[in-house]
Design an enzyme around this catalytic site. Structure first.
Site, short mmCIF file in Angstrom:
data_model
loop_
_atom_site.label_atom_id
_atom_site.label_comp_id
_atom_site.label_asym_id
_atom_site.label_seq_id
_atom_site.Cartn_x
_atom_site.Cartn_y
_atom_site.Cartn_z
N GLU A 197 -100.48 -75.47 -32.49
CA GLU A 197 -99.66 -75.77 -31.31
C GLU A 197 -99.39 -77.26 -31.21
O GLU A 197 -100.30 -78.09 -31.32
CB GLU A 197 -100.41 -75.30 -30.06
CG GLU A 197 -99.50 -74.71 -29.01
CD GLU A 197 -98.86 -73.42 -29.47
OE1 GLU A 197 -97.67 -73.48 -29.87
OE2 GLU A 197 -99.50 -72.38 -29.45
N HIS A 198 -98.12 -77.61 -31.02
CA HIS A 198 -97.66 -79.00 -30.91
C HIS A 198 -97.93 -79.79 -32.20
O HIS A 198 -98.05 -81.01 -32.18
CB HIS A 198 -98.29 -79.70 -29.70
CG HIS A 198 -97.74 -79.21 -28.39
ND1 HIS A 198 -96.65 -79.79 -27.77
CD2 HIS A 198 -98.12 -78.18 -27.62
CE1 HIS A 198 -96.39 -79.13 -26.66
NE2 HIS A 198 -97.27 -78.14 -26.55
N SER A 211 -90.50 -68.04 -27.07
CA SER A 211 -89.30 -68.47 -27.81
C SER A 211 -88.06 -67.64 -27.53
O SER A 211 -87.31 -67.29 -28.44
CB SER A 211 -89.57 -68.50 -29.32
OG SER A 211 -90.58 -69.42 -29.62
N GLU A 240 -80.74 -77.27 -30.20
CA GLU A 240 -81.60 -77.40 -29.02
C GLU A 240 -81.99 -78.85 -28.75
O GLU A 240 -82.05 -79.28 -27.60
CB GLU A 240 -82.85 -76.53 -29.18
CG GLU A 240 -83.62 -76.39 -27.88
CD GLU A 240 -84.45 -75.14 -27.77
OE1 GLU A 240 -85.20 -75.04 -26.79
OE2 GLU A 240 -84.36 -74.27 -28.65
N ASP A 291 -90.23 -72.54 -33.81
CA ASP A 291 -89.71 -71.35 -33.14
C ASP A 291 -88.52 -70.76 -33.88
O ASP A 291 -88.43 -69.55 -34.10
CB ASP A 291 -89.31 -71.67 -31.71
CG ASP A 291 -90.50 -72.11 -30.86
OD1 ASP A 291 -91.65 -71.99 -31.34
OD2 ASP A 291 -90.27 -72.58 -29.73
N TYR A 313 -93.29 -82.25 -21.79
CA TYR A 313 -93.25 -81.99 -23.24
C TYR A 313 -92.80 -83.25 -23.98
O TYR A 313 -93.40 -83.67 -24.98
CB TYR A 313 -92.29 -80.82 -23.52
CG TYR A 313 -92.20 -80.38 -24.96
CD1 TYR A 313 -92.86 -79.24 -25.39
CD2 TYR A 313 -91.42 -81.07 -25.89
CE1 TYR A 313 -92.77 -78.81 -26.70
CE2 TYR A 313 -91.33 -80.65 -27.20
CZ TYR A 313 -92.00 -79.52 -27.60
OH TYR A 313 -91.89 -79.10 -28.90
#
Length: 387
Positions: A36-37, A129, A163, A175, A227
């Site tokens: 994650e991240h 997602s 995005e 994603d 984020y």
């Protein structure tokens, strides 16, 4: 993706646009098992595709007009001109499909318009997602209809650009790649630096286990500031350490790196999470490769603690899911997705699933939280044509 769903989307397209669609496509949401991240730090991730999908019926146009409609939005058809698409000019849901058209045209692909009707079963705002699924299904449809010849990883790159630049959300590549490239019965081990992929067999049912998704119903938005702050902090850490990305900090040298960052406690926390999370992904890959699937449970728990304490992106609802699941017999649990809400995953033996689900639901009720949505996550197929 059932034939009935594809037929319903096709029928609605005919009602809206007065003609048959040239085809129908589907692209899934995803669950991230671990990693994650790490994607915007050039690191490792391990998502798999959900059976929940965004579905698009699409036809080409030759007049420069883009018409968009969603079964999930209470509004009529939105009409745009492809030549007028401008980054960050659209703050509605249409930014995701129109951003893909913009990104394809910016990359030099000649698109002369399209009629698109969309419907999605991917829960929105749940960290699964839903936006990437919308982007990828439109990209795949246009790739096929306009014979662009782009491969899955290339479509993912273009959707990420849509995005990042058009929508204005600083997301990584995970994603979109998961939606475009995952295979049924597998988790995708992805190196986000070079986009190399390995499909890792992940059949929990054969081993008497299940992976639950617990949607807390707490909504989040990647384009909001938190984020972006985490991403900027990671980039600052890489710059202070003299590396291109935090991926380049070896796990064995983490303590030395943190000593160099001792004057910046916030950046130190972010760096520690990313470096240890990359190591956790590699550990899970090794455990699955050796057939020791149950042993990934504690690694998931480690990941949640790191996201909660170092990255600081959990919330009371996510922590309650994890804590309750573990005390009710789960093998492992952690938050998944961007954070500040969304979903958690729970690894459990089949025999414990009902008790864990009941315990989580009762804990939410006792805390006065909105009732969570709990469902099984089954590794499913990536984007494909369905009609």
């Amino acid at each position: 993706m059932g034939e009935a769903v594809a037929e319903a989307v096709g029928e609605r397209f005919r009602e809206l646009y007065g003609a048959e669609p040239e085809g129908i496509w589907a692209a899934p949401g995803r669950v991230n098992l671990i990693g994650e991240h790490t994607d915007y730090n050039d690191g490792f991730v391990m998502p798999f595709a959900l059976p929940h999908t965004a579905v698009a019926a699409v036809s080409r146009r030759d007049d420069g007009v883009l018409r968009l409609h969603s079964a999930d939005i209470d509004a009529g058809v939105v009409e745009l001109r492809v030549a007028d698409l401008t980054p960050e000019s659209d703050k509605s849901w249409t930014a995701y499909p129109s951003g893909v058209v913009w990104a394809l045209r910016e990359a030099g692909h000649e698109l002369t318009g399209a009629d698109i009707h969309l419907a999605s079963t991917v829960p929105s705002g749940a960290g699964l997602s839903s936006s990437a699924a919308l982007e990828v299904v439109v990209a795949l449809a246009l790739n096929d209809l306009y014979s662009l010849g782009l491969r899955g990883w290339q479509l993912a790159r273009l959707c990420q650009r849509a995005e990042n630049v058009y929508v204005g959300a600083p997301v990584g590549i995970m994603d979109q790649t998961a939606s475009a490239c995952c295979e049924a019965g597998h988790a995708l081990f992805l190196d986000t630096r070079d986009l190399s992929q390995r499909q890792i067999p992940f059949d929990l049912a054969a081993e008497g286990m299940r992976l639950l998704v617990v949607d807390t119903q707490v909504k989040h938005s990647h384009s909001e500031g938190e984020y972006g702050k985490r991403r900027a902090g990671c980039e600052k850490g890489a710059a202070l350490l003299g590396v291109d990305a935090l991926r380049d900090v070896p796990y064995t040298e983490l303590d030395a790196a943190l000593e160099r960052l001792a004057d910046d406690e916030e950046v130190s926390r972010l760096v520690r999470h990313v470096v240890t999370e990359d190591e956790r992904v590699e550990r899970v890959v090794a455990l699955l490769g050796s057939g020791d699937t149950r042993a990934i449970g504690p690694v998931l728990v480690e990941g949640h603690a790191s996201l909660r304490d170092d990255f600081r992106i959990s919330c009371p609802e996510l922590d309650l899911v994890v804590d309750t699941a573990l005390t009710s017999g789960a093998l492992g649990a952690r938050m998944t997705g961007g954070g500040f809400g969304g979903s958690a995953i729970v690894l459990a033996d089949v025999s414990d699933v009902d008790a864990i689900t009941k315990a989580v639901e009762e804990a939410f009720a006792a805390a006065g939280f909105t009732a969570p949505r709990v469902f099984e996550a089954v590794p499913s197929a990536g984007a494909r044509r369905v009609g």
